[in-house]
Motif scaffolding. Structure first.
Motif, PDB file in Angstrom:
ATOM      1  N   MET A 283      44.287  28.638  48.743  1.00  0.00           N
ATOM      2  CA  MET A 283      43.183  28.663  49.692  1.00  0.00           C
ATOM      3  C   MET A 283      43.406  27.566  50.721  1.00  0.00           C
ATOM      4  SD  MET A 283      39.975  29.283  47.088  1.00  0.00           S
ATOM      5  CE  MET A 283      40.091  27.644  46.394  1.00  0.00           C
ATOM      6  N   ASN A 284      43.605  27.971  51.958  1.00  0.00           N
ATOM      7  CA  ASN A 284      43.814  27.034  53.060  1.00  0.00           C
ATOM      8  C   ASN A 284      42.651  27.128  54.046  1.00  0.00           C
ATOM      9  OD1 ASN A 284      46.362  26.355  51.977  1.00  0.00           O
ATOM     10  ND2 ASN A 284      47.360  28.000  53.118  1.00  0.00           N
ATOM     11  N   SER A 285      42.559  26.137  54.904  1.00  0.00           N
ATOM     12  CA  SER A 285      41.504  26.111  55.931  1.00  0.00           C
ATOM     13  C   SER A 285      40.145  26.398  55.318  1.00  0.00           C
ATOM     14  CB  SER A 285      41.819  27.128  57.038  1.00  0.00           C
ATOM     15  OG  SER A 285      43.074  26.861  57.632  1.00  0.00           O
ATOM     16  N   LEU A 286      39.841  25.734  54.235  1.00  0.00           N
ATOM     17  CA  LEU A 286      38.585  25.983  53.533  1.00  0.00           C
ATOM     18  C   LEU A 286      37.396  25.601  54.383  1.00  0.00           C
ATOM     19  CD1 LEU A 286      39.698  24.895  49.993  1.00  0.00           C
ATOM     20  CD2 LEU A 286      38.654  27.099  50.537  1.00  0.00           C
ATOM     21  N   LYS A 287      36.317  26.360  54.199  1.00  0.00           N
ATOM     22  CA  LYS A 287      35.079  26.170  54.942  1.00  0.00           C
ATOM     23  C   LYS A 287      33.940  25.936  53.955  1.00  0.00           C
ATOM     24  CE  LYS A 287      36.643  29.631  58.313  1.00  0.00           C
ATOM     25  NZ  LYS A 287      36.291  30.900  58.986  1.00  0.00           N
ATOM     26  N   PRO A 288      32.866  25.302  54.386  1.00  0.00           N
ATOM     27  CA  PRO A 288      31.721  25.102  53.481  1.00  0.00           C
ATOM     28  C   PRO A 288      31.214  26.417  52.873  1.00  0.00           C
ATOM     29  CG  PRO A 288      31.485  23.704  55.402  1.00  0.00           C
ATOM     30  CD  PRO A 288      32.688  24.575  55.659  1.00  0.00           C
ATOM     31  N   GLU A 289      31.318  27.501  53.619  1.00  0.00           N
ATOM     32  CA  GLU A 289      30.852  28.786  53.089  1.00  0.00           C
ATOM     33  C   GLU A 289      31.748  29.359  52.001  1.00  0.00           C
ATOM     34  OE1 GLU A 289      31.315  27.960  56.315  1.00  0.00           O
ATOM     35  OE2 GLU A 289      32.073  29.668  57.483  1.00  0.00           O
ATOM     36  N   ASP A 290      32.897  28.723  51.751  1.00  0.00           N
ATOM     37  CA  ASP A 290      33.746  29.122  50.635  1.00  0.00           C
ATOM     38  C   ASP A 290      33.290  28.489  49.322  1.00  0.00           C
ATOM     39  OD1 ASP A 290      36.541  28.815  52.866  1.00  0.00           O
ATOM     40  OD2 ASP A 290      35.610  30.684  52.179  1.00  0.00           O
ATOM     41  N   THR A 291      32.314  27.606  49.389  1.00  0.00           N
ATOM     42  CA  THR A 291      31.803  26.962  48.191  1.00  0.00           C
ATOM     43  C   THR A 291      31.228  27.999  47.230  1.00  0.00           C
ATOM     44  OG1 THR A 291      31.314  24.884  49.324  1.00  0.00           O
ATOM     45  CG2 THR A 291      30.075  25.357  47.312  1.00  0.00           C
ATOM     46  N   ALA A 292      31.742  28.002  46.004  1.00  0.00           N
ATOM     47  CA  ALA A 292      31.335  28.993  45.011  1.00  0.00           C
ATOM     48  C   ALA A 292      32.063  28.706  43.703  1.00  0.00           C
ATOM     49  CB  ALA A 292      31.687  30.406  45.476  1.00  0.00           C
ATOM     50  N   THR A 293      31.646  29.421  42.665  1.00  0.00           N
ATOM     51  CA  THR A 293      32.434  29.465  41.436  1.00  0.00           C
ATOM     52  C   THR A 293      33.402  30.632  41.566  1.00  0.00           C
ATOM     53  OG1 THR A 293      30.616  28.562  40.139  1.00  0.00           O
ATOM     54  CG2 THR A 293      32.381  29.673  38.942  1.00  0.00           C
ATOM     55  N   TYR A 294      34.665  30.372  41.329  1.00  0.00           N
ATOM     56  CA  TYR A 294      35.711  31.388  41.468  1.00  0.00           C
ATOM     57  C   TYR A 294      36.135  31.876  40.085  1.00  0.00           C
ATOM     58  CZ  TYR A 294      36.118  30.533  46.448  1.00  0.00           C
ATOM     59  OH  TYR A 294      35.858  30.453  47.796  1.00  0.00           O
ATOM     60  N   TYR A 295      36.231  33.201  39.978  1.00  0.00           N
ATOM     61  CA  TYR A 295      36.552  33.839  38.708  1.00  0.00           C
ATOM     62  C   TYR A 295      37.796  34.698  38.841  1.00  0.00           C
ATOM     63  CZ  TYR A 295      31.688  32.767  37.531  1.00  0.00           C
ATOM     64  OH  TYR A 295      30.489  32.132  37.294  1.00  0.00           O
ATOM     65  N   CYS A 296      38.633  34.632  37.842  1.00  0.00           N
ATOM     66  CA  CYS A 296      39.756  35.539  37.706  1.00  0.00           C
ATOM     67  C   CYS A 296      39.291  36.717  36.847  1.00  0.00           C
ATOM     68  CB  CYS A 296      40.902  34.793  37.023  1.00  0.00           C
ATOM     69  SG  CYS A 296      42.388  35.752  36.731  1.00  0.00           S
ATOM     70  N   ALA A 297      39.832  37.894  37.129  1.00  0.00           N
ATOM     71  CA  ALA A 297      39.414  39.069  36.378  1.00  0.00           C
ATOM     72  C   ALA A 297      40.546  40.072  36.273  1.00  0.00           C
ATOM     73  CB  ALA A 297      38.195  39.711  37.040  1.00  0.00           C
ATOM     74  N   ALA A 298      40.390  40.989  35.335  1.00  0.00           N
ATOM     75  CA  ALA A 298      41.352  42.066  35.143  1.00  0.00           C
ATOM     76  C   ALA A 298      40.613  43.361  34.871  1.00  0.00           C
ATOM     77  CB  ALA A 298      42.276  41.744  33.964  1.00  0.00           C
ATOM     78  N   GLY A 299      41.254  44.467  35.242  1.00  0.00           N
ATOM     79  CA  GLY A 299      40.692  45.779  34.934  1.00  0.00           C
ATOM     80  C   GLY A 299      39.492  46.159  35.762  1.00  0.00           C
ATOM     81  N   CYS A 300      39.506  45.815  37.056  1.00  0.00           N
ATOM     82  CA  CYS A 300      38.331  46.031  37.904  1.00  0.00           C
ATOM     83  C   CYS A 300      38.452  47.240  38.821  1.00  0.00           C
ATOM     84  CB  CYS A 300      38.067  44.790  38.750  1.00  0.00           C
ATOM     85  SG  CYS A 300      37.930  43.252  37.820  1.00  0.00           S
ATOM     86  N   GLY A 301      39.501  48.027  38.683  1.00  0.00           N
ATOM     87  CA  GLY A 301      39.657  49.185  39.552  1.00  0.00           C
ATOM     88  C   GLY A 301      40.534  48.876  40.753  1.00  0.00           C
ATOM     89  N   TYR A 302      40.556  49.793  41.691  1.00  0.00           N
ATOM     90  CA  TYR A 302      41.464  49.700  42.828  1.00  0.00           C
ATOM     91  C   TYR A 302      40.949  48.781  43.926  1.00  0.00           C
ATOM     92  CZ  TYR A 302      43.781  53.634  40.665  1.00  0.00           C
ATOM     93  OH  TYR A 302      44.450  54.446  39.775  1.00  0.00           O
ATOM     94  N   GLY A 303      41.858  48.377  44.813  1.00  0.00           N
ATOM     95  CA  GLY A 303      41.487  47.514  45.925  1.00  0.00           C
ATOM     96  C   GLY A 303      40.957  46.179  45.431  1.00  0.00           C
TER      97      GLY A 303
END
Length: 122
Positions: free
Chosen positions: A82-102
């Motif tokens: 993650m580059n050029s981070l902005k205040p609006e990128d503030t969040a909890t980030y989750y990794c996931a698997a098996g979520c479908g396409y795209g």
């Protein structure tokens, strides 16, 4: 049993960079769709980036050109640079698997990590 463990979150200033990692066990990431989602307080969880088994990548419009998803087969790990981070990128980030396409759908995800906090200050 599939487990996803995220790391790399932290606090940075506007314009800074972070690299998140998602180490997978019980799942071979080669050939698997993998995803990054995020959730800010009061907001719904949203797809940020995904990488297909064939290596196609997908990004939310808000992060395109700033975030890069990648994977290391030897480490069975997926990354989110993650580059050029902005205040609006503030969040909890989750990794996931098996979520479908795209970018995937939250309702379809079979496995979630515990999340890692990213805070961007102005």
């Amino acid at each position: 049993q599939v487990q996803l463990v995220e790391s790399g979150g932290g606090s940075v200033q506007d314009g800074g960079s972070l690299r998140l990692s998602c180490a997978a066990s019980g799942l071979i990431i080669r050939g698997s769709y993998m995803y990054w989602f995020r959730q800010a307080p009061g907001n719904e969880r949203e797809g940020v980036a995904a990488i297909s088994g064939g290596g196609n990548t997908y990004y939310a419009g808000s992060v395109k050109g700033r975030f890069t998803i990648s994977r290391d087969y030897a480490k069975n790990t997926v990354y989110l640079q993650m580059n050029s981070l902005k205040p609006e990128d503030t969040a909890t980030y989750y990794c996931a698997a098996g979520c479908g396409y795209g970018l995937g759908r939250v309702s379809e995800c079979g496995t979630w990590g515990q999340g890692t906090q990213v805070t961007v200050s102005s």
